[in-house]
Design a protein around this motif. Structure first.
Motif: not given
Length: 284
Positions: A237-242, A230-232, A112-116, A156-162
């Protein structure tokens, strides 16, 4: 070594042709051998009033201690014998060439993952800014990094777009409520903020889950992380600073260890450049 005293000695000792040189395709490794006892003594003296911070390899150091203790218990060694020593690479923490790369987080396999819902759950502590495209990710992360802010990019992918959303912590002091047993240095790490306020609280990925990498994996490549989403293959993903080198020093000075996957130092010393023989030396 704020004054770079030892680094200055090393620079003088490495002016001539190195004894060995290797190119691993990314980094050139050069090795000089120093056997002048006066020079070695001067470097040893440099460390009399210093502390060493184990930034990478505390498990190896703990194993070396266990091995030393075992040798003593078995009657194989006395204090001062070879098992009392372990090889280390020491690096000036203020050296311009020392780099820490970020390790990005990938989430997968959550029911039940949801970006929203992630964004809604993060809103209690984070300000959200939608980024226009992939090209805006690194510049916005760096801008917040330079400003001393705690930020991540949620992809995350929302409405078909990253999509890319910059999440910036509004009030770092809230970490004291969640990690009262930790030092201020540990609470202020990006790699403490993300798991505490989002991965655990919003996504339900607890510490055991993180340690076992059940729903959480890691990569040092932002492009790899984004392609996985993008590929599912990954849900987000969470992109971090160093992590800053001074942050690592502050955590160590507080007597604590860094969180998992938080210190990827570069460049790496090539494996096997030197070896520590545990065999007894041959008698003449």
């Amino acid at each position: 070594d704020e004054a770079h005293t030892t680094l200055g000695r090393i620079d003088l000792l490495s002016r001539d042709t190195p004894r060995y040189e290797f190119d691993d395709g990314q980094v050139i490794h050069r090795l000089w051998i120093v056997n002048d006892k006066a020079v070695i003594g001067a470097i040893q003296d440099d460390f009399k009033d210093r502390k060493l911070y184990i930034a990478d390899g505390h498990h190896r150091y703990e194993t070396a201690l266990n091995f030393r203790n075992w040798c003593r218990e078995q009657g194989l060694a006395q204090p001062g014998d070879d098992p009392d020593y372990v090889m280390m690479m020491l690096v000036d923490m203020e050296h311009d060439g020392l780099v820490v790369f970020p390790t990005h987080r990938l989430v997968r396999g959550l029911p039940d993952f949801s970006p929203e819902q992630v964004l809604a759950g993060s809103a209690a502590y984070f300000d959200a800014e939608t980024l226009s495209d992939r090209g805006a990710v690194e510049p916005r992360l760096k801008a917040d990094y330079d400003a001393g802010k705690k930020s991540f990019v949620f992809a995350a992918v929302q409405d078909g777009a990253l999509t890319y959303t910059l999440l910036t912590l509004r009030d770092p002091s809230v970490m004291a409520d969640f990690l009262p047993e930790k030092s201020e240095a540990s609470r202020g790490l990006d790699v403490s903020v993300l798991p505490t306020l989002i991965l655990e609280r919003v996504l339900g990925i607890d510490k055991e889950n993180m340690a076992n990498q059940k729903n959480l994996t890691y990569t040092r490549s932002a492009d790899e992380a984004l392609e996985s989403v993008r590929t599912g293959e990954s849900q987000c993903a969470f992109l971090l600073n160093p992590t800053r080198v001074e942050e690592i020093g502050a955590v160590a000075a507080a007597g604590e260890k860094m969180p998992q996957k938080s210190t990827y130092f570069y460049p790496k010393l090539i494996t096997g450049l030197v070896m520590n023989s545990l065999e007894a030396p041959l008698e003449d």
